[in-house]
Scaffold this motif. Structure first.
Motif, PDB file in Angstrom:
ATOM      1  N   ASP A  61       0.833  -1.193   0.000  1.00 27.66           N
ATOM      2  CA  ASP A  61       0.000   0.000   0.000  1.00 27.66           C
ATOM      3  C   ASP A  61       0.872   1.250   0.000  1.00 27.66           C
ATOM      4  N   SER A  62       0.368   2.303  -0.663  1.00 22.02           N
ATOM      5  CA  SER A  62       1.132   3.550  -0.715  1.00 22.02           C
ATOM      6  C   SER A  62       0.214   4.720  -1.042  1.00 22.02           C
ATOM      7  N   ILE A  63       0.747   5.921  -0.819  1.00 23.33           N
ATOM      8  CA  ILE A  63       0.142   7.151  -1.310  1.00 23.33           C
ATOM      9  C   ILE A  63       1.064   7.670  -2.400  1.00 23.33           C
ATOM     10  N   ALA A  64       0.498   8.037  -3.543  1.00 22.69           N
ATOM     11  CA  ALA A  64       1.336   8.471  -4.654  1.00 22.69           C
ATOM     12  C   ALA A  64       0.784   9.737  -5.290  1.00 22.69           C
ATOM     13  N   ILE A  65       1.671  10.481  -5.944  1.00 24.14           N
ATOM     14  CA  ILE A  65       1.291  11.626  -6.760  1.00 24.14           C
ATOM     15  C   ILE A  65       1.521  11.225  -8.209  1.00 24.14           C
ATOM     16  N   VAL A  66       0.474  11.355  -9.037  1.00 24.66           N
ATOM     17  CA  VAL A  66       0.502  10.856 -10.409  1.00 24.66           C
ATOM     18  C   VAL A  66       0.173  11.993 -11.369  1.00 24.66           C
ATOM     19  N   GLU A  67       0.877  12.047 -12.485  1.00 26.19           N
ATOM     20  CA  GLU A  67       0.589  13.030 -13.532  1.00 26.19           C
ATOM     21  C   GLU A  67      -0.553  12.508 -14.413  1.00 26.19           C
ATOM     22  N   LEU A  68      -1.609  13.335 -14.600  1.00 22.98           N
ATOM     23  CA  LEU A  68      -2.777  12.891 -15.354  1.00 22.98           C
ATOM     24  C   LEU A  68      -3.098  13.795 -16.545  1.00 22.98           C
ATOM     25  N   ASP A  69      -2.139  14.580 -16.997  1.00 22.57           N
ATOM     26  CA  ASP A  69      -2.346  15.379 -18.203  1.00 22.57           C
ATOM     27  C   ASP A  69      -1.965  14.532 -19.416  1.00 22.57           C
ATOM     28  N   PRO A  70      -2.927  14.164 -20.275  1.00 19.85           N
ATOM     29  CA  PRO A  70      -2.595  13.337 -21.442  1.00 19.85           C
ATOM     30  C   PRO A  70      -1.627  14.020 -22.401  1.00 19.85           C
ATOM     31  N   GLU A  71      -1.483  15.341 -22.287  1.00 20.56           N
ATOM     32  CA  GLU A  71      -0.556  16.067 -23.149  1.00 20.56           C
ATOM     33  C   GLU A  71       0.879  16.020 -22.617  1.00 20.56           C
ATOM     34  N   SER A  72       1.061  15.484 -21.421  1.00 18.79           N
ATOM     35  CA  SER A  72       2.385  15.432 -20.806  1.00 18.79           C
ATOM     36  C   SER A  72       3.079  14.113 -21.129  1.00 18.79           C
ATOM     37  N   GLU A  73       4.397  14.188 -21.344  1.00 21.24           N
ATOM     38  CA  GLU A  73       5.163  12.963 -21.566  1.00 21.24           C
ATOM     39  C   GLU A  73       5.231  12.108 -20.311  1.00 21.24           C
ATOM     40  N   ASP A  74       4.885  12.697 -19.171  1.00 19.26           N
ATOM     41  CA  ASP A  74       4.868  11.946 -17.910  1.00 19.26           C
ATOM     42  C   ASP A  74       3.495  11.377 -17.587  1.00 19.26           C
ATOM     43  N   PHE A  75       2.553  11.446 -18.541  1.00 21.31           N
ATOM     44  CA  PHE A  75       1.199  10.966 -18.243  1.00 21.31           C
ATOM     45  C   PHE A  75       1.230   9.540 -17.689  1.00 21.31           C
ATOM     46  N   GLY A  76       0.533   9.359 -16.570  1.00 21.76           N
ATOM     47  CA  GLY A  76       0.434   8.046 -15.950  1.00 21.76           C
ATOM     48  C   GLY A  76       1.609   7.683 -15.064  1.00 21.76           C
ATOM     49  N   ASN A  77       2.619   8.533 -15.021  1.00 18.94           N
ATOM     50  CA  ASN A  77       3.798   8.222 -14.211  1.00 18.94           C
ATOM     51  C   ASN A  77       3.604   8.663 -12.758  1.00 18.94           C
ATOM     52  N   ILE A  78       4.163   7.880 -11.849  1.00 19.17           N
ATOM     53  CA  ILE A  78       4.188   8.259 -10.439  1.00 19.17           C
ATOM     54  C   ILE A  78       5.351   9.227 -10.234  1.00 19.17           C
ATOM     55  N   ILE A  79       5.021  10.430  -9.800  1.00 19.69           N
ATOM     56  CA  ILE A  79       6.019  11.465  -9.568  1.00 19.69           C
ATOM     57  C   ILE A  79       6.637  11.323  -8.184  1.00 19.69           C
ATOM     58  N   TYR A  80       5.825  10.856  -7.253  1.00 18.07           N
ATOM     59  CA  TYR A  80       6.281  10.724  -5.857  1.00 18.07           C
ATOM     60  C   TYR A  80       5.456   9.608  -5.230  1.00 18.07           C
ATOM     61  N   GLU A  81       6.076   8.787  -4.398  1.00 23.43           N
ATOM     62  CA  GLU A  81       5.351   7.701  -3.737  1.00 23.43           C
ATOM     63  C   GLU A  81       5.841   7.542  -2.311  1.00 23.43           C
ATOM     64  N   TYR A  82       4.896   7.366  -1.403  1.00 21.39           N
ATOM     65  CA  TYR A  82       5.198   7.194   0.021  1.00 21.39           C
ATOM     66  C   TYR A  82       4.623   5.853   0.468  1.00 21.39           C
ATOM     67  N   PRO A  83       5.459   4.916   0.883  1.00 18.13           N
ATOM     68  CA  PRO A  83       4.948   3.613   1.327  1.00 18.13           C
ATOM     69  C   PRO A  83       4.200   3.747   2.645  1.00 18.13           C
ATOM     70  N   LEU A  84       3.073   3.081   2.733  1.00 15.67           N
ATOM     71  CA  LEU A  84       2.268   3.118   3.947  1.00 15.67           C
ATOM     72  C   LEU A  84       2.618   1.959   4.863  1.00 15.67           C
ATOM     73  N   PRO A  85       2.443   2.148   6.170  1.00 15.20           N
ATOM     74  CA  PRO A  85       2.587   1.013   7.084  1.00 15.20           C
ATOM     75  C   PRO A  85       1.578  -0.081   6.729  1.00 15.20           C
ATOM     76  N   LYS A  86       1.830  -1.269   7.155  1.00 10.32           N
ATOM     77  CA  LYS A  86       0.906  -2.367   6.893  1.00 10.32           C
ATOM     78  C   LYS A  86      -0.204  -2.358   7.932  1.00 10.32           C
ATOM     79  N   TYR A  87      -1.411  -2.012   7.509  1.00 11.29           N
ATOM     80  CA  TYR A  87      -2.586  -2.044   8.379  1.00 11.29           C
ATOM     81  C   TYR A  87      -3.427  -3.275   8.035  1.00 11.29           C
TER      82      TYR A  87
END
Length: 447
Positions: A61-87
């Motif tokens: 499990d994680s919290i992530a920041i994702v680029e969602l502009d289809p005009e961007s070359e980074d579309f669909g890429n995770i820009i930043y990800e933070y792993p969550l503790p196991k709950y």
């Protein structure tokens, strides 16, 4: 005009994002297509997502920041990800408070409510500093959060489908928190097994909305998805913080279960000036949207009226209410579609355009612009990440597995045309539980 994390002003008006924060961000004006590229906030097209690890794929499990502009070359890429503790169960929904703090509810018992540290580092880049699980005094399986003010006092209200214990057949509670300290003020609990016949009860509370000193909460389903299903909404008097009435919202049973009211929206003048106050309710297993009239003069609710019947219209599992300055949107998990309505015609449902065809599990939504100024809508297509037998995941709920596309589809807001898709299971071997605008920079859902 949005319906999100809400706060009441002058004891009567409920708003969603912090208005000052919205005014400080040029990106929130999602219906203004004339915004110059030079003035565009690059973060407008970035989303915060909650991702669930899939056990058979050995992901976490994680919290992530994702680029969602289809005009961007980074579309669909995770820009930043933070792993969550196991709950014992994943975090479920994200919410921004009126002053911009980020919260999450959780589907388990170990972390049913949390505040997430979302900040900027020295380079002004977003990052997560930690997840602080809050003391709920035993309340479990958090769902929706609402900020609201009554008689000059601010509250944070949280629905807990598991109440003070998921082992209870009639589980369910509402936590009333201090919005500054996060300390609990009161637990609203009214279990049917402890009440006389006919007394107002709380049962598996999920959706929540308010206007003035009346709050409406839905009765959805027991967290184990088998013990019980609700068919009513509960009215809470916010002067006493006690239930005062149950209203049954049910007609046909297209899948054989009680109607399971899920999300609710109290239509009010702060959404539509001069609107006739009324409550809109989506029934998850009834496939319907209902209206409950509200008489503001004597604070009474009228007879429920069915506005939309998905069983005859070919849709099922209606979930969320969303809105921008001109339209209201309702996501339907089956077959995966978002319907749109004229905001000015609320509380009646008058179509404002063609359906937006997504993928199975249409659920949460964000609104934003592309780099060229194109108005976009992104839809998370996933009901719950509970696995399925084919993937040898630990929980097999066939009905839910059929409405999990594990994707986000991006569409032109005006035409509904599908422009791009990110399938998180294929790309990252994870399920997607929730999607929200980064720093609340776009229009947000009504919770």
């Amino acid at each position: 005009m949005v319906y999100g994390c809400s706060e009441e002003k002058n004891g009567a008006e409920e708003v969603s994002q912090p208005e000052q924060q919205a005014q400080d961000k040029s990106t929130v004006a999602a219906t203004d297509s004339s915004q110059p590229d030079a003035d565009r906030n690059a973060e407008e097209s970035q989303a915060v997502v909650l991702l669930s690890g899939l056990p058979t794929l050995d992901t976490k499990d994680s919290i992530a920041i994702v680029e969602l502009d289809p005009e961007s070359e980074d579309f669909g890429n995770i820009i930043y990800e933070y792993p969550l503790p196991k709950y014992d169960a994943p975090l479920h929904h994200l919410y921004y408070s009126p002053n911009g703090r980020l919260y999450a509810t959780g589907l388990g018992t170990e972390c049913s409510l949390a505040e997430i540290g979302l900040v900027r580092n020295a380079q002004a880049e977003p990052q997560i500093t930690g997840v602080n699980c809050l003391d709920t005094q035993g309340q479990q399986v958090g769902e929706d959060i609402m900020w609201h003010s009554v008689n000059g006092k601010n509250y944070m209200f949280v629905t807990f489908m598991g109440g003070t214990g998921v082992s209870q057949e009639d589980a369910g509670s509402i936590g009333v928190f201090d919005p500054q300290s996060n300390e609990i003020i009161k637990i609203i609990e009214a279990r049917k097994s402890q009440l006389d016949e006919g007394e107002p009860y709380l049962l598996y509370p999920h959706g929540i909305s308010a206007y003035g000193d009346r709050m409406v909460v839905t009765s959805t389903v027991h967290p184990d998805l088998s013990t019980g299903v609700g068919n009513a909404v509960t009215i809470i008097d916010l002067n006493t913080l006690e239930p005062i009435e149950n209203i049954v919202i049910e007609d046909s049973k297209p899948v054989g279960f009680p109607s399971s009211p899920v999300e609710v929206l109290f239509v009010r003048p702060s959404i539509v000036p001069d609107a006739e106050p009324a409550v809109l309710v989506n029934t998850m297993f009834g496939f319907e949207t209902w209206k409950i009239p509200y008489n503001e003069a004597d604070k009474t609710f009228g007879k429920p009226e069915k506005l939309y019947d998905g069983a005859t219209a070919g849709t099922g599992v209606p979930l969320e209410f969303y809105g921008n300055e001109t339209e209201m949107f309702i996501s339907h998990a089956v077959p995966g579609v978002v319907k749109r309505y004229d905001l000015q015609k609320l509380p009646d449902l008058v179509s404002s355009g063609a359906d937006i065809e997504t993928e199975p599990g249409a659920h949460h939504i964000i609104f934003y612009k592309s780099a060229s100024g194109r108005e976009l809508i992104a839809v998370q297509n996933n009901l719950l990440n509970l696995g399925n037998a084919e993937d040898n995941d630990p929980t097999d709920v066939d009905f839910i597995a059929k409405v999990n596309a594990h994707s986000v589809t991006v569409h032109d807001l005006k035409s509904g045309e599908k422009l791009a898709t990110v399938n998180f299971k294929d790309k990252y071997q994870k399920g997607i539980d929730n999607i929200e605008s980064l720093f609340g920079s776009g229009f947000v859902h009504h919770h």
